[in-house]
Design a protein around this motif. Structure first.
Motif, PDB file in Angstrom:
ATOM      1  N   ASP A  45       0.838  -1.210   0.000  1.00 29.91           N
ATOM      2  CA  ASP A  45       0.000   0.000   0.000  1.00 29.91           C
ATOM      3  C   ASP A  45       0.871   1.257   0.000  1.00 29.91           C
ATOM      4  OD1 ASP A  45      -2.302  -1.516   0.015  1.00 29.91           O
ATOM      5  OD2 ASP A  45      -2.539  -1.460   2.194  1.00 29.91           O
ATOM      6  N   VAL A  46       1.976   1.205   0.765  1.00 29.79           N
ATOM      7  CA  VAL A  46       2.902   2.338   0.787  1.00 29.79           C
ATOM      8  C   VAL A  46       3.529   2.526  -0.591  1.00 29.79           C
ATOM      9  CG1 VAL A  46       5.091   3.185   1.727  1.00 29.79           C
ATOM     10  CG2 VAL A  46       3.413   2.137   3.253  1.00 29.79           C
ATOM     11  N   LEU A  47       3.923   1.419  -1.217  1.00 32.30           N
ATOM     12  CA  LEU A  47       4.547   1.459  -2.546  1.00 32.30           C
ATOM     13  C   LEU A  47       3.644   2.157  -3.568  1.00 32.30           C
ATOM     14  CD1 LEU A  47       6.878   0.558  -4.434  1.00 32.30           C
ATOM     15  CD2 LEU A  47       5.632  -1.584  -4.767  1.00 32.30           C
ATOM     16  N   LYS A  48       2.359   1.897  -3.493  1.00 32.80           N
ATOM     17  CA  LYS A  48       1.406   2.516  -4.424  1.00 32.80           C
ATOM     18  C   LYS A  48       1.340   4.034  -4.245  1.00 32.80           C
ATOM     19  CE  LYS A  48      -1.624  -1.547  -4.564  1.00 32.80           C
ATOM     20  NZ  LYS A  48      -2.954  -2.085  -4.155  1.00 32.80           N
ATOM     21  N   ASP A  52       8.488   8.898  -5.422  1.00 33.70           N
ATOM     22  CA  ASP A  52       9.926   8.904  -5.674  1.00 33.70           C
ATOM     23  C   ASP A  52      10.398   7.535  -6.162  1.00 33.70           C
ATOM     24  OD1 ASP A  52      12.864   8.414  -4.445  1.00 33.70           O
ATOM     25  OD2 ASP A  52      12.601  10.534  -4.951  1.00 33.70           O
ATOM     26  N   ASP A  53      11.069   7.499  -7.336  1.00 32.66           N
ATOM     27  CA  ASP A  53      11.489   6.231  -7.939  1.00 32.66           C
ATOM     28  C   ASP A  53      12.521   5.484  -7.096  1.00 32.66           C
ATOM     29  OD1 ASP A  53       9.799   6.509 -10.070  1.00 32.66           O
ATOM     30  OD2 ASP A  53      11.300   7.441 -11.380  1.00 32.66           O
ATOM     31  N   SER A  54      13.445   6.213  -6.461  1.00 30.25           N
ATOM     32  CA  SER A  54      14.476   5.555  -5.647  1.00 30.25           C
ATOM     33  C   SER A  54      13.848   4.886  -4.421  1.00 30.25           C
ATOM     34  CB  SER A  54      15.544   6.564  -5.206  1.00 30.25           C
ATOM     35  OG  SER A  54      14.974   7.594  -4.393  1.00 30.25           O
ATOM     36  N   LYS A  56      10.728   3.857  -4.299  1.00 31.54           N
ATOM     37  CA  LYS A  56       9.962   2.723  -4.822  1.00 31.54           C
ATOM     38  C   LYS A  56      10.859   1.496  -4.962  1.00 31.54           C
ATOM     39  CE  LYS A  56       6.199   4.832  -7.511  1.00 31.54           C
ATOM     40  NZ  LYS A  56       5.108   3.939  -7.075  1.00 31.54           N
ATOM     41  N   ALA A  57      12.078   1.715  -5.467  1.00 32.82           N
ATOM     42  CA  ALA A  57      13.022   0.605  -5.648  1.00 32.82           C
ATOM     43  C   ALA A  57      13.382  -0.026  -4.299  1.00 32.82           C
ATOM     44  CB  ALA A  57      14.276   1.103  -6.358  1.00 32.82           C
ATOM     45  N   GLN A  58      13.570   0.819  -3.280  1.00 35.19           N
ATOM     46  CA  GLN A  58      13.894   0.320  -1.937  1.00 35.19           C
ATOM     47  C   GLN A  58      12.756  -0.512  -1.369  1.00 35.19           C
ATOM     48  OE1 GLN A  58      14.897   3.752   0.431  1.00 35.19           O
ATOM     49  NE2 GLN A  58      16.737   4.216  -0.752  1.00 35.19           N
ATOM     50  N   TYR A  59      11.528  -0.019  -1.554  1.00 30.24           N
ATOM     51  CA  TYR A  59      10.363  -0.749  -1.050  1.00 30.24           C
ATOM     52  C   TYR A  59      10.202  -2.087  -1.769  1.00 30.24           C
ATOM     53  CZ  TYR A  59       8.693   3.168   1.773  1.00 30.24           C
ATOM     54  OH  TYR A  59       8.569   4.150   2.726  1.00 30.24           O
ATOM     55  N   ARG A  60      10.410  -2.068  -3.108  1.00 26.78           N
ATOM     56  CA  ARG A  60      10.283  -3.311  -3.874  1.00 26.78           C
ATOM     57  C   ARG A  60      11.291  -4.351  -3.393  1.00 26.78           C
ATOM     58  NH1 ARG A  60       9.828   0.205  -8.565  1.00 26.78           N
ATOM     59  NH2 ARG A  60       7.615   0.340  -9.200  1.00 26.78           N
TER      60      ARG A  60
END
Length: 246
Positions: A45-48, A52-54, A56-60
């Motif tokens: 839910d946070v990722l959505k 910020d792309d960086s 997003k990458a950390q969350y993924r």
């Protein structure tokens, strides 16, 4: 989703996943799996919501790591269940909190659950009768389809009328929710055990009566059993496809 909600969800996710790791490290795999799943969903839910792309990458990366571990646990547990060797032991320390019926039984309740067997010699006194009622309420609130609850207990020779009256009220109340309560008495019953027809068996050393007496009717923990202190006891959880239900 509003950006203002992200920090709160992230904090909740971190807290739940930290608990998952702690449970994982102490071999409490079923509980750990539930926490991993809840924490992963919060991170998704946070990722959505994150732009910020960086970040997003950390969350993924974090989500992938936790998902891999959750899948490993699931595979391990399924293998043990298939072999009829699954066993998990939960040790509740004296004065510990966080062990309400919801917290303890939720990991083992599934939608296909329809029948429950409770064997407990001490469902006699008022607080024990209320414990059993709360257990029934927990089943009603859970995501399952329980239609019948079997209770095997001992009869209170000193206050049998009070016990029988309470059971009659519980039976009538459950009936209004389309659940049948079948009660049998045994003068020799000693073991304490709860069995689900989805294969789970939960043995609690003290039965359902593992909570300490609250300090007062208006003290914390009187209503919320997650905040109620517990007596020291051990919970053994098994899973088998060959359980004989009686």
């Amino acid at each position: 989703m509003a950006q203002t909600r992200v920090p709160g969800m992230e904090t909740s996710a971190i807290s739940i996943l930290k608990r998952a790791v702690e449970l994982d490290q102490t071999s409490r795999f079923q509980e750990a799996l539930v926490c991993y799943q809840e924490g992963i969903q919060l991170l998704l839910d946070v990722l959505k919501a994150v732009k910020d792309d960086s970040k997003k990458a950390q969350y993924r990366e974090k989500i992938t790591s936790y998902m891999d571990r959750a899948e490993q646990i699931k595979v391990r547990m399924n293998k043990l269940k298939e072999e009829g060797k699954y066993h998990e032991q939960i040790k509740i320390a004296d004065r510990a909190t966080g062990f309400s019926y919801e917290s303890l039984f939720k990991p083992y309740i599934r939608e296909e659950l329809t029948e429950v067997w409770v064997e407990d010699p001490y469902i006699r006194h008022v607080h024990q009768l209320y414990n059993f009622l709360r257990f029934c309420e927990m089943l009603l609130k859970a995501k399952c389809n329980v239609k019948k609850i079997h209770l095997l207990t001992s009869q209170d020779e000193d206050s049998s009328s009070q016990q029988q009256s309470a059971f009659a009220d519980i039976q009538q109340s459950l009936q209004s929710h389309n659940i049948c309560l079948d009660i049998k008495y045994s003068p020799t019953i000693h073991d304490r055990e709860i069995r689900f027809d989805n294969g789970w068996i939960i043995k609690i050393g003290r039965g359902l009566d593992y909570f300490t007496k609250p300090k007062g009717r208006f003290s914390i923990g009187y209503c919320d059993y997650d905040l109620r202190e517990c007596h020291e006891t051990t919970v053994d959880v098994f899973h088998t496809k060959h359980t004989k239900m009686t």
